[in-house]
Design a protein around this motif. Structure first.
Motif, PDB file in Angstrom:
ATOM      1  N   PHE A  15      65.987   4.205 -52.389  1.00 23.01           N
ATOM      2  CA  PHE A  15      65.278   4.840 -51.069  1.00 23.01           C
ATOM      3  C   PHE A  15      64.461   6.106 -51.178  1.00 23.01           C
ATOM      4  O   PHE A  15      64.973   6.815 -52.215  1.00 23.01           O
ATOM      5  CB  PHE A  15      66.577   5.132 -50.164  1.00 23.01           C
ATOM      6  N   SER A  16      63.690   6.183 -50.578  1.00 24.51           N
ATOM      7  CA  SER A  16      62.471   7.284 -50.811  1.00 24.51           C
ATOM      8  C   SER A  16      63.154   8.443 -50.231  1.00 24.51           C
ATOM      9  O   SER A  16      62.584   9.487 -50.420  1.00 24.51           O
ATOM     10  CB  SER A  16      61.289   6.757 -50.202  1.00 24.51           C
ATOM     11  N   ASN A  17      64.194   8.528 -49.180  1.00 22.05           N
ATOM     12  CA  ASN A  17      64.850   9.842 -48.838  1.00 22.05           C
ATOM     13  C   ASN A  17      66.291  10.028 -48.856  1.00 22.05           C
ATOM     14  O   ASN A  17      66.382  10.573 -47.941  1.00 22.05           O
ATOM     15  CB  ASN A  17      64.056   9.737 -47.220  1.00 22.05           C
ATOM     16  N   GLY A  19      69.541  11.545 -50.084  1.00 24.68           N
ATOM     17  CA  GLY A  19      69.746  12.805 -50.932  1.00 24.68           C
ATOM     18  C   GLY A  19      69.294  14.113 -50.269  1.00 24.68           C
ATOM     19  O   GLY A  19      68.020  14.126 -50.601  1.00 24.68           O
ATOM     20  N   ASN A  20      69.899  15.180 -50.108  1.00 27.19           N
ATOM     21  CA  ASN A  20      69.361  16.417 -49.834  1.00 27.19           C
ATOM     22  C   ASN A  20      70.377  17.557 -50.473  1.00 27.19           C
ATOM     23  O   ASN A  20      71.324  17.624 -49.679  1.00 27.19           O
ATOM     24  CB  ASN A  20      68.844  16.715 -48.354  1.00 27.19           C
ATOM     25  N   PRO A  21      70.340  18.004 -51.529  1.00 28.77           N
ATOM     26  CA  PRO A  21      69.139  17.962 -52.449  1.00 28.77           C
ATOM     27  C   PRO A  21      69.213  16.270 -52.880  1.00 28.77           C
ATOM     28  O   PRO A  21      70.182  15.564 -52.948  1.00 28.77           O
ATOM     29  CB  PRO A  21      69.380  18.769 -53.402  1.00 28.77           C
ATOM     30  N   GLN A  22      67.899  16.108 -53.434  1.00 26.45           N
ATOM     31  CA  GLN A  22      67.604  14.857 -53.871  1.00 26.45           C
ATOM     32  C   GLN A  22      68.696  14.361 -55.027  1.00 26.45           C
ATOM     33  O   GLN A  22      68.711  15.095 -56.087  1.00 26.45           O
ATOM     34  CB  GLN A  22      66.192  14.519 -54.415  1.00 26.45           C
ATOM     35  N   GLU A  23      69.102  13.169 -55.188  1.00 23.84           N
ATOM     36  CA  GLU A  23      69.941  12.646 -56.073  1.00 23.84           C
ATOM     37  C   GLU A  23      69.317  12.498 -57.437  1.00 23.84           C
ATOM     38  O   GLU A  23      68.347  12.333 -57.299  1.00 23.84           O
ATOM     39  CB  GLU A  23      70.827  11.418 -55.630  1.00 23.84           C
ATOM     40  N   PRO A  24      70.121  12.510 -58.554  1.00 20.83           N
ATOM     41  CA  PRO A  24      69.452  12.053 -59.880  1.00 20.83           C
ATOM     42  C   PRO A  24      69.085  10.755 -59.838  1.00 20.83           C
ATOM     43  O   PRO A  24      69.320  10.019 -58.650  1.00 20.83           O
ATOM     44  CB  PRO A  24      70.822  12.464 -60.794  1.00 20.83           C
ATOM     45  N   TRP A  75      60.608   5.458 -60.867  1.00 23.71           N
ATOM     46  CA  TRP A  75      61.204   6.724 -60.146  1.00 23.71           C
ATOM     47  C   TRP A  75      60.389   8.061 -60.537  1.00 23.71           C
ATOM     48  O   TRP A  75      59.936   8.777 -59.781  1.00 23.71           O
ATOM     49  CB  TRP A  75      62.569   6.983 -61.092  1.00 23.71           C
ATOM     50  N   ASN A  76      59.948   8.166 -61.645  1.00 18.94           N
ATOM     51  CA  ASN A  76      59.039   9.311 -62.006  1.00 18.94           C
ATOM     52  C   ASN A  76      57.601   9.354 -61.184  1.00 18.94           C
ATOM     53  O   ASN A  76      57.204  10.412 -60.796  1.00 18.94           O
ATOM     54  CB  ASN A  76      58.662   9.275 -63.603  1.00 18.94           C
TER      55      ASN A  76
END
Length: 90
Positions: A15-17, A19-24, A75-76
């Motif tokens: 998913f592009s959005n 987690g906040n902060p973004q998950e590993p 991912w990168n």
């Protein structure tokens, strides 16, 4: 929802959005209403499972492990940050 690959009906995506902060670094896998999430780090490890059997999870993990570099590259590229870390040692 970028799809990274699809093998044997298993759709590997993130998913592009989430987690906040973004998950590993992770990958979701969906097939026939079932859903699993795997951390992608030094090793591939199960984070969540909804509906897959143990044998299906083994197959999904094998595919994710074989394609870990492809998953990390996707991912990168998408998140513009490095997929790394010692996530999950299971």
């Amino acid at each position: 929802m970028p799809k990274v690959l699809e093998i044997n009906g298993y759709k590997y995506f993130f998913f592009s959005n989430e987690g906040n902060p973004q998950e590993p670094c992770y990958i979701h896998v969906r097939k026939a209403g079932n859903l699993a999430k795997f951390w992608i780090g030094d090793q591939v490890s199960l984070a969540e499972n909804i509906g897959f059997s143990a044998s299906e999870l083994k197959e999904i993990k094998r595919i994710a492990t074989e394609n870990a570099e492809l998953i990390k590259e996707a991912w990168n590229e998408f998140f513009k940050r490095k997929c790394q870390g010692k996530i999950g040692l299971v």
